[in-house]
Design a protein around this motif. Sequence first.
Motif, PDB file in Angstrom:
ATOM      1  N   LYS A  59      50.761  -6.957  -0.179  1.00 60.97           N
ATOM      2  CA  LYS A  59      50.496  -5.677   0.476  1.00 60.97           C
ATOM      3  C   LYS A  59      49.108  -5.662   1.104  1.00 60.97           C
ATOM      4  O   LYS A  59      48.924  -5.163   2.210  1.00 60.97           O
ATOM      5  CB  LYS A  59      50.623  -4.525  -0.525  1.00 60.97           C
ATOM      6  CG  LYS A  59      52.036  -4.184  -0.904  1.00 60.97           C
ATOM      7  CD  LYS A  59      52.059  -3.032  -1.895  1.00 60.97           C
ATOM      8  CE  LYS A  59      53.462  -2.720  -2.343  1.00 60.97           C
ATOM      9  NZ  LYS A  59      53.490  -1.612  -3.311  1.00 60.97           N
ATOM     10  N   ASN A  62      49.151  -7.793   4.244  1.00 60.23           N
ATOM     11  CA  ASN A  62      49.876  -7.138   5.339  1.00 60.23           C
ATOM     12  C   ASN A  62      49.141  -5.921   5.885  1.00 60.23           C
ATOM     13  O   ASN A  62      49.587  -5.320   6.855  1.00 60.23           O
ATOM     14  CB  ASN A  62      51.277  -6.733   4.888  1.00 60.23           C
ATOM     15  CG  ASN A  62      52.160  -7.939   4.643  1.00 60.23           C
ATOM     16  OD1 ASN A  62      51.934  -9.004   5.201  1.00 60.23           O
ATOM     17  ND2 ASN A  62      53.175  -7.767   3.808  1.00 60.23           N
ATOM     18  N   GLU A  64      48.627  -3.043   4.284  1.00 66.55           N
ATOM     19  CA  GLU A  64      49.141  -1.773   3.769  1.00 66.55           C
ATOM     20  C   GLU A  64      48.030  -1.026   3.034  1.00 66.55           C
ATOM     21  O   GLU A  64      46.975  -1.582   2.748  1.00 66.55           O
ATOM     22  CB  GLU A  64      50.340  -2.019   2.857  1.00 66.55           C
ATOM     23  CG  GLU A  64      51.535  -2.603   3.592  1.00 66.55           C
ATOM     24  CD  GLU A  64      52.725  -2.838   2.682  1.00 66.55           C
ATOM     25  OE1 GLU A  64      52.841  -2.135   1.660  1.00 66.55           O
ATOM     26  OE2 GLU A  64      53.517  -3.737   2.987  1.00 66.55           O
TER      27      GLU A  64
END
Length: 104
Positions: A59, A62, A64
């Motif tokens: 996460k 990426n 996020e």
Amino acid sequence: MAITPITLSVANTQTMDETNRLKVAATPFEAQQSFASTLKDAIASVNNQQIQSDAMTQKLINGEDVDLHEVMITAQKAGVTLNATLEVRNKAIEAYQEIMRMSI
């Protein structure tokens, strides 16, 4: 100020001792199954920690919305549980080797 009697905790301990005495001894097969299930649960817990750490890291990679400190804490928890598991394994192997070295 009211003083609570100590007999309450003593009574609970005595009840637990009586319950433990009434328990029938497990057969070797039951003991083996219990140990195996405990070991499987512990390994599954370590695996879950590793999976959570990988998910949090992914996460973060990426982009996020994940706090860096949460990712690091999760990674450290996974590392500590893995290291503890490896140490238990090493001690079990040492114990097995010591038993095998014993003369009969």
